[in-house]
Design a protein around this motif. Sequence first.
Motif, PDB file in Angstrom:
ATOM      1  N   THR A  55      51.056   4.331 -54.026  1.00  0.00           N
ATOM      2  CA  THR A  55      51.614   4.976 -55.209  1.00  0.00           C
ATOM      3  C   THR A  55      52.928   4.278 -55.545  1.00  0.00           C
ATOM      4  OG1 THR A  55      52.849   6.534 -53.856  1.00  0.00           O
ATOM      5  CG2 THR A  55      50.620   7.212 -54.558  1.00  0.00           C
ATOM      6  N   THR A  56      53.569   4.723 -56.621  1.00  0.00           N
ATOM      7  CA  THR A  56      54.880   4.162 -56.945  1.00  0.00           C
ATOM      8  C   THR A  56      55.880   4.486 -55.838  1.00  0.00           C
ATOM      9  OG1 THR A  56      55.398   6.135 -58.270  1.00  0.00           O
ATOM     10  CG2 THR A  56      54.515   4.211 -59.448  1.00  0.00           C
ATOM     11  N   ALA A  57      55.723   5.637 -55.190  1.00  0.00           N
ATOM     12  CA  ALA A  57      56.617   5.988 -54.071  1.00  0.00           C
ATOM     13  C   ALA A  57      56.441   5.009 -52.920  1.00  0.00           C
ATOM     14  CB  ALA A  57      56.349   7.420 -53.593  1.00  0.00           C
ATOM     15  N   GLY A  58      55.199   4.627 -52.627  1.00  0.00           N
ATOM     16  CA  GLY A  58      54.939   3.649 -51.577  1.00  0.00           C
ATOM     17  C   GLY A  58      55.527   2.297 -51.915  1.00  0.00           C
ATOM     18  N   GLY A  59      55.379   1.877 -53.173  1.00  0.00           N
ATOM     19  CA  GLY A  59      55.958   0.602 -53.610  1.00  0.00           C
ATOM     20  C   GLY A  59      57.469   0.608 -53.482  1.00  0.00           C
ATOM     21  N   LYS A  60      58.076   1.713 -53.857  1.00  0.00           N
ATOM     22  CA  LYS A  60      59.533   1.853 -53.732  1.00  0.00           C
ATOM     23  C   LYS A  60      59.952   1.773 -52.266  1.00  0.00           C
ATOM     24  CE  LYS A  60      62.982   5.430 -54.234  1.00  0.00           C
ATOM     25  NZ  LYS A  60      63.154   6.843 -54.583  1.00  0.00           N
ATOM     26  N   ALA A  61      59.199   2.430 -51.394  1.00  0.00           N
ATOM     27  CA  ALA A  61      59.546   2.467 -49.969  1.00  0.00           C
ATOM     28  C   ALA A  61      59.465   1.106 -49.303  1.00  0.00           C
ATOM     29  CB  ALA A  61      58.633   3.453 -49.242  1.00  0.00           C
ATOM     30  N   ARG A  62      58.587   0.237 -49.796  1.00  0.00           N
ATOM     31  CA  ARG A  62      58.440  -1.064 -49.142  1.00  0.00           C
ATOM     32  C   ARG A  62      59.041  -2.219 -49.947  1.00  0.00           C
ATOM     33  NH1 ARG A  62      53.838  -3.611 -51.174  1.00  0.00           N
ATOM     34  NH2 ARG A  62      52.622  -2.246 -52.520  1.00  0.00           N
ATOM     35  N   LEU A  63      59.842  -1.904 -50.937  1.00  0.00           N
ATOM     36  CA  LEU A  63      60.422  -2.949 -51.772  1.00  0.00           C
ATOM     37  C   LEU A  63      61.342  -3.879 -50.976  1.00  0.00           C
ATOM     38  CD1 LEU A  63      60.714  -4.290 -54.502  1.00  0.00           C
ATOM     39  CD2 LEU A  63      62.485  -2.624 -55.067  1.00  0.00           C
ATOM     40  N   ASP A  64      62.188  -3.341 -50.137  1.00  0.00           N
ATOM     41  CA  ASP A  64      63.088  -4.209 -49.369  1.00  0.00           C
ATOM     42  C   ASP A  64      62.293  -5.162 -48.487  1.00  0.00           C
ATOM     43  OD1 ASP A  64      65.434  -3.282 -50.471  1.00  0.00           O
ATOM     44  OD2 ASP A  64      65.764  -1.769 -48.926  1.00  0.00           O
ATOM     45  N   ASP A  97      61.630   3.417 -61.985  1.00  0.00           N
ATOM     46  CA  ASP A  97      63.011   3.181 -62.399  1.00  0.00           C
ATOM     47  C   ASP A  97      63.816   2.622 -61.223  1.00  0.00           C
ATOM     48  OD1 ASP A  97      65.259   3.308 -64.191  1.00  0.00           O
ATOM     49  OD2 ASP A  97      65.889   5.151 -63.181  1.00  0.00           O
ATOM     50  N   ALA A  98      63.636   3.200 -60.041  1.00  0.00           N
ATOM     51  CA  ALA A  98      64.354   2.725 -58.848  1.00  0.00           C
ATOM     52  C   ALA A  98      63.925   1.298 -58.494  1.00  0.00           C
ATOM     53  CB  ALA A  98      64.096   3.664 -57.675  1.00  0.00           C
ATOM     54  N   ILE A  99      62.641   1.006 -58.605  1.00  0.00           N
ATOM     55  CA  ILE A  99      62.140  -0.350 -58.309  1.00  0.00           C
ATOM     56  C   ILE A  99      62.737  -1.353 -59.284  1.00  0.00           C
ATOM     57  CG2 ILE A  99      60.077  -1.821 -58.389  1.00  0.00           C
ATOM     58  CD1 ILE A  99      58.510   0.665 -57.293  1.00  0.00           C
ATOM     59  N   LEU A 100      62.696  -1.037 -60.575  1.00  0.00           N
ATOM     60  CA  LEU A 100      63.214  -1.962 -61.588  1.00  0.00           C
ATOM     61  C   LEU A 100      64.726  -2.139 -61.455  1.00  0.00           C
ATOM     62  CD1 LEU A 100      61.048  -0.829 -64.634  1.00  0.00           C
ATOM     63  CD2 LEU A 100      60.743  -2.877 -63.216  1.00  0.00           C
ATOM     64  N   THR A 101      65.421  -1.072 -61.117  1.00  0.00           N
ATOM     65  CA  THR A 101      66.873  -1.151 -60.918  1.00  0.00           C
ATOM     66  C   THR A 101      67.200  -2.071 -59.747  1.00  0.00           C
ATOM     67  OG1 THR A 101      67.209   1.049 -61.854  1.00  0.00           O
ATOM     68  CG2 THR A 101      68.944   0.211 -60.396  1.00  0.00           C
ATOM     69  N   ARG A 102      66.451  -1.943 -58.670  1.00  0.00           N
ATOM     70  CA  ARG A 102      66.667  -2.769 -57.472  1.00  0.00           C
ATOM     71  C   ARG A 102      66.372  -4.239 -57.767  1.00  0.00           C
ATOM     72  NH1 ARG A 102      67.959  -5.401 -53.729  1.00  0.00           N
ATOM     73  NH2 ARG A 102      67.329  -5.255 -51.560  1.00  0.00           N
ATOM     74  N   LEU A 103      65.286  -4.507 -58.496  1.00  0.00           N
ATOM     75  CA  LEU A 103      64.941  -5.888 -58.830  1.00  0.00           C
ATOM     76  C   LEU A 103      66.003  -6.499 -59.750  1.00  0.00           C
ATOM     77  CD1 LEU A 103      61.083  -5.490 -59.268  1.00  0.00           C
ATOM     78  CD2 LEU A 103      62.249  -6.801 -57.473  1.00  0.00           C
ATOM     79  N   LYS A 104      66.485  -5.715 -60.703  1.00  0.00           N
ATOM     80  CA  LYS A 104      67.530  -6.208 -61.601  1.00  0.00           C
ATOM     81  C   LYS A 104      68.793  -6.536 -60.806  1.00  0.00           C
ATOM     82  CE  LYS A 104      68.281  -4.528 -65.820  1.00  0.00           C
ATOM     83  NZ  LYS A 104      68.642  -3.530 -66.860  1.00  0.00           N
ATOM     84  N   ALA A 105      69.153  -5.662 -59.864  1.00  0.00           N
ATOM     85  CA  ALA A 105      70.343  -5.887 -59.038  1.00  0.00           C
ATOM     86  C   ALA A 105      70.203  -7.161 -58.212  1.00  0.00           C
ATOM     87  CB  ALA A 105      70.590  -4.688 -58.122  1.00  0.00           C
ATOM     88  N   LEU A 136      60.284   2.670 -69.665  1.00  0.00           N
ATOM     89  CA  LEU A 136      61.001   1.917 -68.631  1.00  0.00           C
ATOM     90  C   LEU A 136      61.148   0.444 -69.003  1.00  0.00           C
ATOM     91  CD1 LEU A 136      59.521   3.504 -65.419  1.00  0.00           C
ATOM     92  CD2 LEU A 136      61.923   3.527 -66.101  1.00  0.00           C
ATOM     93  N   ALA A 137      60.114  -0.130 -69.605  1.00  0.00           N
ATOM     94  CA  ALA A 137      60.195  -1.541 -70.001  1.00  0.00           C
ATOM     95  C   ALA A 137      61.325  -1.746 -71.000  1.00  0.00           C
ATOM     96  CB  ALA A 137      58.860  -1.999 -70.588  1.00  0.00           C
ATOM     97  N   ALA A 138      61.436  -0.828 -71.960  1.00  0.00           N
ATOM     98  CA  ALA A 138      62.517  -0.936 -72.949  1.00  0.00           C
ATOM     99  C   ALA A 138      63.877  -0.692 -72.302  1.00  0.00           C
ATOM    100  CB  ALA A 138      62.279   0.061 -74.079  1.00  0.00           C
ATOM    101  N   GLN A 139      63.949   0.325 -71.472  1.00  0.00           N
ATOM    102  CA  GLN A 139      65.211   0.680 -70.807  1.00  0.00           C
ATOM    103  C   GLN A 139      65.739  -0.463 -69.947  1.00  0.00           C
ATOM    104  OE1 GLN A 139      64.891   4.328 -68.516  1.00  0.00           O
ATOM    105  NE2 GLN A 139      66.498   3.664 -67.124  1.00  0.00           N
TER     106      GLN A 139
END
Length: 191
Positions: A55-64, A97-105, A136-139
């Motif tokens: 899920t998106t939660a799983g993707g967020k959890a393993r992003l690092d 949103d958290a995933i995109l924020t992390r990638l942008k950072a 989210l894409a626009a944001q």
Amino acid sequence: MAAAATAPRILVLGDSLTAGFGLAPEEAFPTRLERALRAEGREVSLINAGVSGDTTAGGKARLDWALAARPTLAIVELGANDGLRGLDPALTHANLDAILTRLKAAGIPVLLAGMLAPPNYGKGFEAEFKAVFARLAAQHDVIFYPFFLDGVAGDSRLNLPDGLHPNARGVEVIVERILPSVRKLLERGKP
């Protein structure tokens, strides 16, 4: 050697649709996309960070963990399992949103692949879920591909018997259709 050091490394953070569920490894989306880009003369390498059932939660959890592969670009293909499970679109939004924020950072340009919810949860849920991705894409000012399974969903000739996952030909159709957006991502990633 210098060209290889500067070649784009594209992280494909996703679920079974990118992991290659039911397919041989060489038929998975990241492998096929890399092959298509190389056929255009582009030196790229793709990192398959697809996990079936995620899920998106799983993707967020393993992003690092995924970022440890040191990608220079990313394709985010998550949300199908959120939709299938009828998870609150607000949670899908918060996780992406958290995933995109992390990638942008991390300075990593992104292509966000949208997803549609199945019709069994009603029109309201469908509309709310679909809107998450465009919003989210626009944001985040990322490249947006509205529906990852465009041209494949619902076509039995392009899917495995489960009707949910693309077969090898279906993956080829996805690659053909998403290529223009991936080219934009590569342009955005140029120094």
